[in-house]
Write a protein that holds these residues in place. Structure first.
Motif, PDB file in Angstrom:
ATOM      1  N   SER A  48     -50.340  -0.650 -52.891  1.00  0.00           N
ATOM      2  CA  SER A  48     -50.687  -1.777 -52.027  1.00  0.00           C
ATOM      3  C   SER A  48     -51.950  -2.455 -52.529  1.00  0.00           C
ATOM      4  CB  SER A  48     -50.881  -1.285 -50.587  1.00  0.00           C
ATOM      5  OG  SER A  48     -51.333  -2.327 -49.754  1.00  0.00           O
ATOM      6  N   LEU A  49     -52.942  -1.651 -52.901  1.00  0.00           N
ATOM      7  CA  LEU A  49     -54.183  -2.207 -53.447  1.00  0.00           C
ATOM      8  C   LEU A  49     -53.952  -2.894 -54.789  1.00  0.00           C
ATOM      9  CD1 LEU A  49     -56.483   0.860 -52.680  1.00  0.00           C
ATOM     10  CD2 LEU A  49     -56.720  -1.407 -51.638  1.00  0.00           C
ATOM     11  N   MET A 107     -68.452  -4.368 -46.017  1.00  0.00           N
ATOM     12  CA  MET A 107     -67.764  -3.824 -47.193  1.00  0.00           C
ATOM     13  C   MET A 107     -66.278  -3.668 -46.888  1.00  0.00           C
ATOM     14  SD  MET A 107     -68.387  -0.225 -49.250  1.00  0.00           S
ATOM     15  CE  MET A 107     -69.980  -0.781 -49.843  1.00  0.00           C
ATOM     16  N   SER A 108     -65.430  -4.006 -47.859  1.00  0.00           N
ATOM     17  CA  SER A 108     -63.984  -3.881 -47.675  1.00  0.00           C
ATOM     18  C   SER A 108     -63.573  -2.422 -47.768  1.00  0.00           C
ATOM     19  CB  SER A 108     -63.257  -4.698 -48.746  1.00  0.00           C
ATOM     20  OG  SER A 108     -63.636  -6.036 -48.684  1.00  0.00           O
ATOM     21  N   VAL A 147     -62.858   0.406 -58.676  1.00  0.00           N
ATOM     22  CA  VAL A 147     -62.736  -0.562 -59.775  1.00  0.00           C
ATOM     23  C   VAL A 147     -62.363  -1.938 -59.235  1.00  0.00           C
ATOM     24  CG1 VAL A 147     -61.366  -1.181 -61.818  1.00  0.00           C
ATOM     25  CG2 VAL A 147     -62.204   1.166 -61.536  1.00  0.00           C
ATOM     26  N   LEU A 148     -61.372  -1.987 -58.349  1.00  0.00           N
ATOM     27  CA  LEU A 148     -60.951  -3.267 -57.785  1.00  0.00           C
ATOM     28  C   LEU A 148     -62.059  -3.895 -56.946  1.00  0.00           C
ATOM     29  CD1 LEU A 148     -57.286  -2.406 -56.695  1.00  0.00           C
ATOM     30  CD2 LEU A 148     -58.015  -3.678 -58.721  1.00  0.00           C
ATOM     31  N   HIS A 149     -62.771  -3.066 -56.208  1.00  0.00           N
ATOM     32  CA  HIS A 149     -63.874  -3.555 -55.385  1.00  0.00           C
ATOM     33  C   HIS A 149     -64.976  -4.135 -56.265  1.00  0.00           C
ATOM     34  CE1 HIS A 149     -67.424  -3.309 -52.709  1.00  0.00           C
ATOM     35  NE2 HIS A 149     -66.541  -3.519 -51.733  1.00  0.00           N
ATOM     36  N   ASN A 176     -65.099  -8.664 -52.578  1.00  0.00           N
ATOM     37  CA  ASN A 176     -64.141  -9.515 -51.873  1.00  0.00           C
ATOM     38  C   ASN A 176     -62.727  -9.131 -52.311  1.00  0.00           C
ATOM     39  OD1 ASN A 176     -63.117 -11.566 -50.262  1.00  0.00           O
ATOM     40  ND2 ASN A 176     -63.368 -13.130 -51.845  1.00  0.00           N
ATOM     41  N   MET A 177     -62.253  -7.994 -51.807  1.00  0.00           N
ATOM     42  CA  MET A 177     -60.967  -7.453 -52.233  1.00  0.00           C
ATOM     43  C   MET A 177     -59.818  -8.395 -51.869  1.00  0.00           C
ATOM     44  SD  MET A 177     -61.143  -4.245 -53.549  1.00  0.00           S
ATOM     45  CE  MET A 177     -59.785  -3.245 -52.954  1.00  0.00           C
TER      46      MET A 177
END
Length: 327
Positions: free
Chosen positions: A216-217, A1-2, A269-271, A277-278
């Protein structure tokens, strides 16, 4: 997991370490140098440069130093084409457009959640917030009234953050260094203004560090488009102006709690969108020269790719193709 500190391979630091040194000298160096000049002998400094107020052209120039430093780096790196490619990154991709109103709504909710949080724990707040129509008009005037806000977006988050991505290869440390850099850059406005602002600065610095990690994300997901920093930051910075809350150390604790929660939500949310696969941290200068900005099919296609042109094995034929915009 990222994880938020998910790493990408570290890239060459040459000549990019010199860009970082120049950026810090032109930003933190100039703003602290100016403040120390006034602190040593205010009367002499005021006679030479004028009073230390936000309308002083010298002060305005120094507060916009992040954007000027970014411009110098872009021109040094690739001349006018480097500046043009940076401007092209500001055009949102169609798939990202819905994020803009969503971020505005989230940050509006954040502003009033801070007020409600303060009320809930007994922290004093202004009795009468600004009327909605006045909020709207002040919201637009604040873009220019908040001196240096756009410059911070362009310089610190448009150039310095992707440089930190290049050096560290991960979101966490890049966000910490960028947010910490902004905090040090903005520190004189707090430390030398009043006692209350001075004691609130460490907590404000922590907010900026959390914001740096979140950006950054987010900006890596948005291919480095700094509009996705400017718009939510613009909204969230309006809280005090709208009389939603006071800028105090106690209020800062409520803001930090909410920012941590929002950063965690953003990561989830991004994950989820990336299906685990961030996006790897976007790096300078590669993010200026991705398919979206330089190849056919972009909304505003660019011309050429400096990082490829200077890479080993780059041929004359390839350089000619780049000149014609085919690479």
């Amino acid at each position: 997991m990222s994880t938020p500190s998910m790493s990408s391979p570290r890239l060459s630091r040459r000549p990019y370490s010199s860009y970082v040194a120049v950026f810090l000298a032109l930003t933190i160096g100039t703003v602290w140098g100016l403040c120390l000049f006034y602190l040593i002998n205010y009367e002499f400094a005021a006679a030479v440069l004028g009073p230390l107020v936000l309308t002083n052209p010298v002060v305005i120039l120094v507060l916009h130093s992040p954007a000027l430093a970014a411009l110098c780096i872009l021109l040094t790196y690739d001349g006018p084409r480097g500046v043009a490619n940076f401007l092209r990154t500001l055009v949102p991709r169609r798939r990202d457009l819905l994020w803009l109103p969503a971020l505005v709504v989230v940050m509006l909710a954040y502003v009033f959640a801070v007020r409600l949080g303060c009320v809930a724990v007994g922290i004093p707040v202004p009795p009468d917030p600004m009327p909605p129509l006045d909020m709207l008009t002040s919201f637009f005037s604040m873009l220019w009234g908040e001196v240096g806000m756009v410059a911070i977006g362009i310089g610190w988050f448009g150039v310095f953050l992707p440089l930190m991505h290049r050096f560290t290869g991960n979101h966490l440390w890049s966000g910490i260094t960028t947010g910490g850099g902004v905090a040090v850059f903005a520190a004189p406005g707090n430390l030398f203004s009043s006692f209350n602002l001075a004691i609130a600065w460490p907590l404000y610095a922590l907010q900026l560090v959390i914001l740096g990690v979140a950006m950054s994300l987010l900006l890596s997901r948005m291919k480095g488009n700094t509009l996705f920093f400017l718009i939510p930051f613009w909204v969230s910075a309006s809280g005090s102006l709208w009389r939603a809350y006071y800028f105090t150390a106690a209020t800062q604790l409520v803001q930090i709690t909410l920012l941590l929660a929002l950063t965690g939500l953003l990561y989830l949310v991004l994950h989820h969108q990336a299906r685990g696969n961030m996006a790897v941290p976007h790096t300078f200068p590669e993010y200026l020269e991705q398919d979206y900005t330089v190849r056919e099919g972009a909304i505003l296609p660019g011309r050429g790719n400096r990082s490829s042109e200077t890479a080993p094995g780059y041929t004359t034929t390839a350089r000619n193709l780049a000149t014609r915009g085919a690479l």
